[in-house]
Design an enzyme around this catalytic site. Structure first.
Site, PDB file in Angstrom:
ATOM      1  NE  ARG A 136      -3.506  -2.253   2.859  1.00 42.02           N
ATOM      2  CZ  ARG A 136      -3.216  -3.372   3.498  1.00 42.02           C
ATOM      3  NH1 ARG A 136      -2.019  -3.538   4.045  1.00 42.02           N
ATOM      4  NH2 ARG A 136      -4.120  -4.334   3.614  1.00 42.02           N
ATOM      5  CE  LYS A 158      -6.034  -0.535   4.912  1.00 41.94           C
ATOM      6  NZ  LYS A 158      -7.379  -0.776   4.321  1.00 41.94           N
ATOM      7  CG  HIS A 219      -4.776   0.584  -3.932  1.00 42.88           C
ATOM      8  ND1 HIS A 219      -4.100   0.347  -2.752  1.00 42.88           N
ATOM      9  CD2 HIS A 219      -5.858  -0.234  -3.900  1.00 42.88           C
ATOM     10  CE1 HIS A 219      -4.744  -0.573  -2.049  1.00 42.88           C
ATOM     11  NE2 HIS A 219      -5.808  -0.936  -2.717  1.00 42.88           N
ATOM     12  NE  ARG A 222      -2.976  -3.768  -1.239  1.00 39.03           N
ATOM     13  CZ  ARG A 222      -2.534  -4.576  -0.278  1.00 39.03           C
ATOM     14  NH1 ARG A 222      -1.251  -4.800  -0.134  1.00 39.03           N
ATOM     15  NH2 ARG A 222      -3.386  -5.162   0.545  1.00 39.03           N
ATOM     16  CG  HIS A 245      -6.180  -8.847   1.583  1.00 40.13           C
ATOM     17  ND1 HIS A 245      -6.411  -9.340   0.314  1.00 40.13           N
ATOM     18  CD2 HIS A 245      -5.963  -7.510   1.425  1.00 40.13           C
ATOM     19  CE1 HIS A 245      -6.343  -8.347  -0.560  1.00 40.13           C
ATOM     20  NE2 HIS A 245      -6.067  -7.237   0.086  1.00 40.13           N
ATOM     21  CE1 TYR A 254      -6.455  -6.834  -6.431  1.00 37.19           C
ATOM     22  CE2 TYR A 254      -6.649  -8.017  -4.369  1.00 37.19           C
ATOM     23  CZ  TYR A 254      -6.436  -6.853  -5.057  1.00 37.19           C
ATOM     24  OH  TYR A 254      -6.210  -5.689  -4.362  1.00 37.19           O
TER      25      TYR A 254
END
Length: 280
Positions: A136, A158, A219, A222, A245, A254
């Site tokens: 990210r 995150k 992004h 990514r 994730h 994806y």
């Protein structure tokens, strides 16, 4: 509502210190909560706060469903935080907004390679790291020199979660060219001894792609990383872990993108499909 405003500042500090959210994300939470405090109907009955979000919902109704959902999610997180601080909070009108799932726009490998070739060392490294490590933009900005070894890169994602991602030779070569031109002290990307901002990195990357005539966001690189891995046989569980994730359900978008690309290629390649399209 002075009391709730005071808790808002504490909540934002919590997002920074305990959840590890980026400055941009915290700003969006701040904006959403300020909007709620200004436009929602808030009553205090004894020790209970009653929040009616309908006036806020009317105000933000013209926005896209995804934007509305993000604002309501920020408000729900704030209310949940208030409850952990012992406040009795009731909330009405916070029903979820149905957000249509959209596929990320793919970027062809050839375009990415063209952007890297001939790029200045900093822009070339930034694009290479996003594409080969699946970072990210906030993770790229927070990358320290000590995080990268010849085999692995330690990524802080995150919620202060950490993950290790393999470092390919192309990334090490780009890093070598960059370090030959610059001498960062702590962070990979620095300006005047300080960490380069996410906006500066974003501008550098989009500017480089604009120079070759296409519009690409960080992004999307990514997205390209994940799509290339899945299209070439990588396990979805491994890709999910590499992307950081929390759920494989997020990674599955994806696989849908890969199927969409295969369908597009099929319709353009098969002679009967071409004949049908030409005849319509």
């Amino acid at each position: 509502m002075i009391t709730l405003y005071r808790y808002k500042e504490e909540f934002l500090q919590h997002l920074d210190a305990m959840r590890g959210y980026s400055a941009l994300t915290i700003r969006s939470y701040d904006d959403a909560i300020n909007e709620m405090l200004e436009h929602a109907e808030i009553f205090v009955e004894g020790d209970t706060f009653s929040i009616n979000l309908m006036p806020l919902r009317v105000r933000i109704a013209p926005l896209k469903p995804k934007s509305i959902s993000a604002k309501l999610s920020a408000v729900r997180s704030f209310v949940k935080f208030l409850r952990t601080r012992g406040l009795d909070v009731e909330m009405n009108g916070d029903e979820s907004v149905r957000v249509p799932k959209t596929l990320p726009k793919p970027v062809a490998h050839e375009h990415i390679r063209s952007a890297i070739e001939g790029a200045e060392p900093a822009a070339g490294l930034a694009i290479t790291l996003l594409y080969t490590l699946g970072l990210r933009i906030s993770e790229l900005g927070g990358l320290r020199l000590c995080d990268i070894t010849p085999q692995w890169c330690r990524v802080r994602g995150k919620g202060a979660k950490e993950r290790d991602v393999p470092v390919p030779g192309a990334a090490l070569e780009a890093l070598g060219r960059y370090l030959a031109a610059f001498s960062p002290k702590e962070y990979v990307f620095e300006a005047e001894g300080r960490k380069l901002s996410e906006n500066s990195l974003r501008y550098m990357i989009t500017k480089r792609f604009a120079e070759i005539g296409i519009k690409v966001t960080p992004h999307q690189l990514r997205h390209a990383y994940a799509t290339e891995l899945l299209n070439n046989g990588a396990r979805i569980a491994d890709v999910s872990e590499l992307l950081g994730h929390s759920s494989m359900a997020t990674t599955q978008i994806y696989t849908k993108l890969g199927n969409a690309l295969k369908m597009d290629h099929y319709l353009k390649s098969h002679p009967l499909c071409q004949y049908r399209e030409d005849s319509e």
